[in-house]
Design a protein around this motif. Structure first.
Motif, PDB file in Angstrom:
ATOM      1  N   GLU A   1       2.471   2.902 -16.799  1.00 21.94           N
ATOM      2  CA  GLU A   1       2.215   4.215 -16.204  1.00 21.94           C
ATOM      3  C   GLU A   1       0.742   4.612 -16.297  1.00 21.94           C
ATOM      4  O   GLU A   1       0.336   5.591 -15.651  1.00 21.94           O
ATOM      5  CB  GLU A   1       3.095   5.282 -16.858  1.00 21.94           C
ATOM      6  N   ASP A   2      -0.070   3.870 -17.054  1.00 17.02           N
ATOM      7  CA  ASP A   2      -1.499   4.194 -17.074  1.00 17.02           C
ATOM      8  C   ASP A   2      -2.215   3.681 -15.824  1.00 17.02           C
ATOM      9  O   ASP A   2      -3.389   3.996 -15.603  1.00 17.02           O
ATOM     10  CB  ASP A   2      -2.169   3.663 -18.343  1.00 17.02           C
ATOM     11  N   LEU A   3      -1.514   2.902 -14.989  1.00 14.47           N
ATOM     12  CA  LEU A   3      -2.095   2.442 -13.726  1.00 14.47           C
ATOM     13  C   LEU A   3      -1.957   3.546 -12.680  1.00 14.47           C
ATOM     14  O   LEU A   3      -0.871   4.117 -12.517  1.00 14.47           O
ATOM     15  CB  LEU A   3      -1.394   1.172 -13.249  1.00 14.47           C
ATOM     16  N   PRO A   4      -3.024   3.887 -11.950  1.00 13.80           N
ATOM     17  CA  PRO A   4      -2.985   5.015 -11.015  1.00 13.80           C
ATOM     18  C   PRO A   4      -1.915   4.897  -9.926  1.00 13.80           C
ATOM     19  O   PRO A   4      -1.436   5.911  -9.423  1.00 13.80           O
ATOM     20  CB  PRO A   4      -4.388   5.001 -10.393  1.00 13.80           C
ATOM     21  N   LEU A   5      -1.532   3.667  -9.572  1.00 11.44           N
ATOM     22  CA  LEU A   5      -0.537   3.475  -8.509  1.00 11.44           C
ATOM     23  C   LEU A   5       0.885   3.760  -8.990  1.00 11.44           C
ATOM     24  O   LEU A   5       1.782   3.999  -8.181  1.00 11.44           O
ATOM     25  CB  LEU A   5      -0.627   2.033  -7.986  1.00 11.44           C
ATOM     26  N   VAL A   6       1.100   3.745 -10.276  1.00 13.98           N
ATOM     27  CA  VAL A   6       2.445   3.866 -10.836  1.00 13.98           C
ATOM     28  C   VAL A   6       2.775   5.337 -11.097  1.00 13.98           C
ATOM     29  O   VAL A   6       2.106   6.001 -11.891  1.00 13.98           O
ATOM     30  CB  VAL A   6       2.573   3.049 -12.132  1.00 13.98           C
TER      31      VAL A   6
ATOM     32  N   ASP B   1       2.156   2.913   3.377  1.00  6.93           N
ATOM     33  CA  ASP B   1       2.392   1.492   3.157  1.00  6.93           C
ATOM     34  C   ASP B   1       3.768   1.318   2.524  1.00  6.93           C
ATOM     35  O   ASP B   1       3.932   1.382   1.316  1.00  6.93           O
ATOM     36  CB  ASP B   1       1.322   0.888   2.260  1.00  6.93           C
ATOM     37  N   LYS B   2       4.791   1.114   3.362  1.00  5.32           N
ATOM     38  CA  LYS B   2       6.154   0.968   2.868  1.00  5.32           C
ATOM     39  C   LYS B   2       6.379  -0.387   2.205  1.00  5.32           C
ATOM     40  O   LYS B   2       7.440  -0.631   1.651  1.00  5.32           O
ATOM     41  CB  LYS B   2       7.144   1.117   4.043  1.00  5.32           C
TER      42      LYS B   2
ATOM     43  N   ARG C   1      -8.864  -1.847  -0.221  1.00  3.26           N
ATOM     44  CA  ARG C   1      -9.594  -2.634   0.778  1.00  3.26           C
ATOM     45  C   ARG C   1      -9.072  -2.357   2.180  1.00  3.26           C
ATOM     46  O   ARG C   1      -9.842  -2.268   3.142  1.00  3.26           O
ATOM     47  CB  ARG C   1      -9.453  -4.114   0.448  1.00  3.26           C
ATOM     48  N   ASP C   2      -7.726  -2.204   2.296  1.00  5.76           N
ATOM     49  CA  ASP C   2      -7.133  -1.970   3.604  1.00  5.76           C
ATOM     50  C   ASP C   2      -7.209  -0.514   4.040  1.00  5.76           C
ATOM     51  O   ASP C   2      -6.785  -0.170   5.148  1.00  5.76           O
ATOM     52  CB  ASP C   2      -5.656  -2.407   3.596  1.00  5.76           C
ATOM     53  N   GLY C   3      -7.715   0.349   3.161  1.00  4.05           N
ATOM     54  CA  GLY C   3      -7.917   1.746   3.529  1.00  4.05           C
ATOM     55  C   GLY C   3      -6.648   2.572   3.590  1.00  4.05           C
ATOM     56  O   GLY C   3      -6.641   3.619   4.254  1.00  4.05           O
ATOM     57  N   VAL C   4      -5.582   2.134   2.920  1.00  2.68           N
ATOM     58  CA  VAL C   4      -4.324   2.887   2.976  1.00  2.68           C
ATOM     59  C   VAL C   4      -4.074   3.659   1.683  1.00  2.68           C
ATOM     60  O   VAL C   4      -3.035   4.314   1.549  1.00  2.68           O
ATOM     61  CB  VAL C   4      -3.133   1.969   3.278  1.00  2.68           C
ATOM     62  N   TRP C   5      -4.987   3.560   0.737  1.00  4.08           N
ATOM     63  CA  TRP C   5      -4.817   4.258  -0.553  1.00  4.08           C
ATOM     64  C   TRP C   5      -6.180   4.470  -1.164  1.00  4.08           C
ATOM     65  O   TRP C   5      -7.029   3.584  -1.144  1.00  4.08           O
ATOM     66  CB  TRP C   5      -3.935   3.431  -1.486  1.00  4.08           C
TER      67      TRP C   5
END
Length: 472
Positions: free
Chosen positions: A376-381, A408-409, A466-470
């Motif tokens: 949970e310390d990872l920003p995406l989680v 991004d599903k 990199r893909d600009g979706v987050w």
């Protein structure tokens, strides 16, 4: 046991990845295909397995994070289970369940009943989870017909539920993507809200959320009428919905409302039984429930043979035996009901669970949950949740709105691809990753699994930026 490579003498396509995949693309219809590629796809090839590991078609060794499909509880290549299958096949490979029986099924029923909550003392064996839930529902319909309550047939299910792939059981499923193109028996099913505390209304406590769910149940029963509702079907933990652990006390309160309104409570333990939560059944030992029926499959044989079943309350059967319709026929059965080989494997599987595997699962489960929670310390989680040896890592675009990465599903698949390259097979579910390894996993192997997950999620974050979706 023969070495894995010895299989090449019998099944050359199983070890020759190119030939197997080419044959699949030409002839094999894989489960859950999309129309654009149906009958023309080949999935990743698994060549062999041992313990908590599988080896893919390229010879890479990976941790089997999903334990097959929640089922390989005691791990791959367990000689004890393979020998039980072999020895029973040599003695009796099959008997018709319509007018004969076999000893392994009778013994297995007795042993399973001994682990079930009080009063659940009888077992009907099926071929898997879908047929187990189907059997429980058909039993409810039969019972209400015998009781003269032919209108009492509606089934209460919940959002994010998964109960099977037959026409009736799939109608109970609560995941939207399954409803878009497949038909169901809509008129028989009433959907309640998903009991996911992570998705509760903003500002609401978990206790308040539980009260909201209970009020909804009461309102539905009052609006529809208890005289029309036959059963409530619920997984103790919603597995394929994303390992959704309900609010404390919620299931017991629903159970009491079912009892008050003469609604059968069916506990779907196809995933949670036989060790996944450290017990043969989680309904009583983990959630303090006494359902009217429990369905099971998967871990009952650790995936070594297709088998499922329903444990049914003695009270229900006694009521049927006392009915004024003694000739009423429960016209339901399967060609492979009470299969002697499946029951023999399940007996040996139960031996191993009782001999230490259940205790081991209970011992390592807190470590498993604690180590995964560190992600949970990872920003995406957004959240790591679970119980026993099942968990879900849910990814979000931001933690303020808990937006499930609407741009991004496919984030779960991205994580799985990175993890596979690093040595871990993951169960991706849109924006989630589900983990349910064999219950024989060690703390050291849990460390390896979490380290790979951390790196796989980190690489996915780099991809999304990199893909600009987050922008996290």
């Amino acid at each position: 046991m023969a070495a894995a490579n010895d299989l090449s003498r019998i099944l050359p396509a199983a070890v020759d990845g190119f030939d197997a995949q080419r044959s699949a693309q030409r002839h094999l219809i894989q489960p859950w295909p999309v129309a654009s590629s149906i009958g023309a796809t080949a999935l990743g090839l698994i060549g062999s397995g041992e313990g908590i590991y599988i080896t893919d078609g390229d010879g890479r060794r990976l941790i089997d994070g999903p334990a097959g499909m929640w089922c390989v509880n005691l791990g791959h290549r367990r000689e004890e289970l393979a020998r039980a299958l072999y020895e029973q096949a040599l003695q009796l490979s099959y008997n018709t369940p319509w007018y004969t029986m076999n000893a392994p099924s009778a013994l297995l029923a007795e042993r399973i009943a001994a682990h079930a909550p009080v009063d659940l003392g009888h077992v009907f064996f099926t071929t898997g989870g879908s047929s187990a839930v189907e059997t429980a529902l058909r039993f409810m319909q039969f019972m209400n017909n015998v009781r003269g309550r032919r209108e009492k047939k509606l089934i209460l299910s919940r959002g994010a539920a998964y109960h099977g792939s037959t026409y009736l059981t799939a109608s109970l499923n609560g995941r939207p993507r399954e409803r878009d193109w497949m038909d169901g028996v809509e008129q028989l099913v009433v959907k309640l809200s998903c009991p996911d505390p992570f998705r509760r209304p903003p500002g609401m406590t978990v206790e308040g959320f539980a009260d909201l769910l209970i009020d909804e149940f009461r309102e539905v029963v009052a609006r529809i009428g208890a005289d029309r509702i036959g059963a409530f079907v619920a997984e103790p933990v919603q597995a394929s919905g994303g390992v959704i652990v309900p609010p404390p006390g919620y299931l017991k309160r629903i159970r009491q409302l079912c009892r008050d309104n003469d609604i059968l409570y069916i506990s779907d333990e196809v995933v949670t039984a036989f060790g996944r939560l450290g017990h043969v059944f989680a309904s009583g030992d983990v959630f303090d429930l006494e359902p009217d029926m429990i369905t099971f499959a998967k871990g009952v044989t650790s995936g070594y043979f297709p088998l499922g079943g329903v444990v049914i309350s003695e009270r229900l059967l006694e009521e049927l035996r006392r009915t004024n319709r003694p000739d009423a026929l429960f016209g339901h059965g399967l060609t492979y009901s009470s299969h002697p080989i499946g029951c023999a494997v399940a007996l040996r599987n139960l031996d191993l669970l009782e001999a230490g595997a259940l205790e081991h699962a209970r011992a390592v489960a807190p470590y498993f949950q604690d180590r995964l929670k560190e992600l949970e310390d990872l920003p995406l989680v957004g959240e790591v949740r679970g119980v026993g040896l099942m968990a879900c890592i849910e990814c979000v675009a931001d933690r303020q709105s808990n937006n499930p990465l609407a741009l991004d599903k496919d984030v779960g698949r991205r994580i799985d691809q990175h993890c596979q390259a690093l040595g871990l097979l993951v169960r991706p579910l849109v924006n989630m990753c589900v983990m349910s390894p064999p219950i024989v996993i060690t703390t050291g192997q849990i460390d390896d699994m979490v380290a790979i997950l951390r790196e796989g999620i980190s690489r996915t974050m780099d991809d999304l930026r990199r893909d600009g979706v987050w922008q996290g």
